[in-house]
Motif scaffolding. Structure first.
Motif, short mmCIF file in Angstrom:
data_model
loop_
_atom_site.label_atom_id
_atom_site.label_comp_id
_atom_site.label_asym_id
_atom_site.label_seq_id
_atom_site.Cartn_x
_atom_site.Cartn_y
_atom_site.Cartn_z
N ARG A 42 25.11 -45.38 31.53
CA ARG A 42 25.58 -46.26 32.59
C ARG A 42 24.57 -46.44 33.70
NH1 ARG A 42 26.11 -42.74 36.21
NH2 ARG A 42 26.95 -43.93 37.90
N LYS A 43 23.52 -45.60 33.73
CA LYS A 43 22.55 -45.65 34.82
C LYS A 43 21.54 -46.79 34.67
CE LYS A 43 22.86 -40.75 35.87
NZ LYS A 43 22.15 -39.48 35.94
N THR A 44 21.17 -47.13 33.44
CA THR A 44 20.18 -48.18 33.22
C THR A 44 20.63 -49.11 32.12
OG1 THR A 44 18.98 -46.83 31.63
CG2 THR A 44 18.23 -46.71 33.91
N ILE A 45 20.12 -50.32 32.16
CA ILE A 45 20.37 -51.30 31.12
C ILE A 45 19.04 -51.56 30.43
CG2 ILE A 45 21.04 -53.68 30.66
CD1 ILE A 45 22.90 -53.50 33.06
N THR A 46 19.00 -51.36 29.11
CA THR A 46 17.77 -51.56 28.36
C THR A 46 17.46 -53.05 28.26
OG1 THR A 46 18.90 -51.72 26.24
CG2 THR A 46 18.26 -49.51 26.97
N PRO A 47 16.21 -53.41 27.95
CA PRO A 47 15.88 -54.83 27.79
C PRO A 47 16.73 -55.52 26.72
CG PRO A 47 13.88 -53.53 27.92
CD PRO A 47 15.03 -52.55 27.85
N GLU A 48 17.07 -54.80 25.64
CA GLU A 48 17.91 -55.39 24.60
C GLU A 48 19.31 -55.67 25.14
OE1 GLU A 48 16.29 -52.46 24.12
OE2 GLU A 48 14.71 -53.03 22.73
N GLU A 49 19.84 -54.73 25.94
CA GLU A 49 21.17 -54.93 26.53
C GLU A 49 21.14 -56.02 27.58
OE1 GLU A 49 23.20 -50.52 26.21
OE2 GLU A 49 21.84 -50.91 27.86
N ALA A 50 20.03 -56.17 28.29
CA ALA A 50 19.93 -57.18 29.34
C ALA A 50 20.06 -58.58 28.75
CB ALA A 50 18.60 -57.04 30.08
N ARG A 51 19.64 -58.77 27.51
CA ARG A 51 19.75 -60.10 26.88
C ARG A 51 21.20 -60.49 26.63
NH1 ARG A 51 16.19 -59.80 21.82
NH2 ARG A 51 16.15 -57.60 22.24
N THR A 52 22.09 -59.50 26.51
CA THR A 52 23.50 -59.80 26.24
C THR A 52 24.40 -59.42 27.41
OG1 THR A 52 23.80 -57.65 25.17
CG2 THR A 52 23.17 -59.49 23.76
N TYR A 53 23.83 -59.18 28.57
CA TYR A 53 24.59 -58.78 29.77
C TYR A 53 25.55 -59.91 30.14
CZ TYR A 53 25.31 -57.01 34.52
OH TYR A 53 25.85 -56.52 35.68
N HIS A 54 26.83 -59.55 30.37
CA HIS A 54 27.85 -60.56 30.67
C HIS A 54 28.82 -60.03 31.72
CE1 HIS A 54 30.75 -63.76 29.99
NE2 HIS A 54 31.69 -62.84 29.87
N VAL A 55 29.10 -60.84 32.72
CA VAL A 55 30.07 -60.50 33.76
C VAL A 55 31.20 -61.52 33.70
CG1 VAL A 55 30.45 -60.26 36.24
CG2 VAL A 55 28.31 -59.48 35.24
N ASN A 56 32.44 -61.05 33.77
CA ASN A 56 33.60 -61.93 33.79
C ASN A 56 34.62 -61.30 34.73
OD1 ASN A 56 35.92 -63.42 33.34
ND2 ASN A 56 35.54 -63.63 31.15
N LYS A 57 34.81 -61.86 35.89
CA LYS A 57 35.69 -61.28 36.91
C LYS A 57 37.17 -61.34 36.54
CE LYS A 57 32.40 -60.18 39.67
NZ LYS A 57 32.03 -58.82 39.88
N THR A 58 37.53 -62.07 35.49
CA THR A 58 38.91 -62.13 35.05
C THR A 58 39.37 -60.79 34.49
OG1 THR A 58 38.56 -64.44 34.45
CG2 THR A 58 40.52 -63.38 33.55
N TYR A 59 38.46 -60.06 33.88
CA TYR A 59 38.80 -58.78 33.24
C TYR A 59 38.42 -57.61 34.14
CZ TYR A 59 39.39 -61.83 29.27
OH TYR A 59 39.81 -62.83 28.45
N GLN A 60 38.90 -56.42 33.79
CA GLN A 60 38.71 -55.24 34.63
C GLN A 60 37.32 -54.63 34.52
OE1 GLN A 60 42.08 -52.94 33.23
NE2 GLN A 60 43.13 -53.30 35.17
N TYR A 61 36.57 -54.96 33.49
CA TYR A 61 35.26 -54.33 33.36
C TYR A 61 34.27 -54.91 34.36
CZ TYR A 61 34.13 -58.39 30.37
OH TYR A 61 33.95 -59.64 29.87
N GLU A 62 33.29 -54.09 34.75
CA GLU A 62 32.25 -54.53 35.68
C GLU A 62 31.28 -55.48 34.97
OE1 GLU A 62 32.10 -53.71 39.04
OE2 GLU A 62 34.09 -52.99 38.53
N TYR A 63 30.86 -55.09 33.77
CA TYR A 63 30.02 -55.93 32.92
C TYR A 63 30.15 -55.43 31.49
CZ TYR A 63 26.65 -52.08 33.01
OH TYR A 63 26.05 -50.86 32.89
N ARG A 64 29.64 -56.23 30.55
CA ARG A 64 29.60 -55.80 29.16
C ARG A 64 28.25 -56.19 28.58
NH1 ARG A 64 33.15 -60.47 26.53
NH2 ARG A 64 31.37 -61.74 26.04
#
Length: 137
Positions: A42-64
């Protein structure tokens, strides 16, 4: 006519004795998904994960991050420990299981492993075996 049958018989024998080709090797699948989530994820986002980083305020998660079927979600959580003390923190979850960090008034960081027990509710354990009841903020 016998000559034609003899030629056919020889061709059939030749092709039937041919060594069967082995199937081609399966392609190597490169995946950035880890089989087990750790608290440090949870501390860092890898470059591979950064390509699929998604935020949606409708749901409870911070990001996916990730792709359909292999998403990893990040949540802020709060709850109580077995003694009834208040805890809060941040976790990453993939499927039913996850890991993260909790904080209390007296302990700055507690590494935990989590498991969904109900919608928005998790059960967590630290390395010492202490249990925590958490809900997603």
């Amino acid at each position: 006519m016998q000559k034609n049958y003899l030629i056919l018989l020889l061709l059939f024998a030749f092709y039937s004795c041919k060594k069967a080709a082995s199937p081609p090797p399966l392609p190597q699948v490169n995946s950035f998904y880890k089989p087990v989530i750790s608290a440090d994820d949870r501390k860092t986002i890898t470059p591979e994960e950064a390509r699929t980083y998604h935020v949606n305020k409708t749901y409870q998660y911070e990001y996916r991050t990730g792709n359909p079927g292999n998403y990893e979600y990040n949540y802020d959580v709060k709850g109580i420990n077995s003694a009834g003390d208040s805890v809060s923190g941040n976790i990453n979850v993939s499927g039913k299981y996850g890991a993260g960090i909790l904080t209390t008034d007296t302990i700055p960081e507690i590494e935990i492993n989590t498991e969904w027990i109900s919608y928005g509710k998790l059960k967590a354990f630290d390395k010492k075996g202490n249990e925590y009841q958490l809900i997603v903020k």
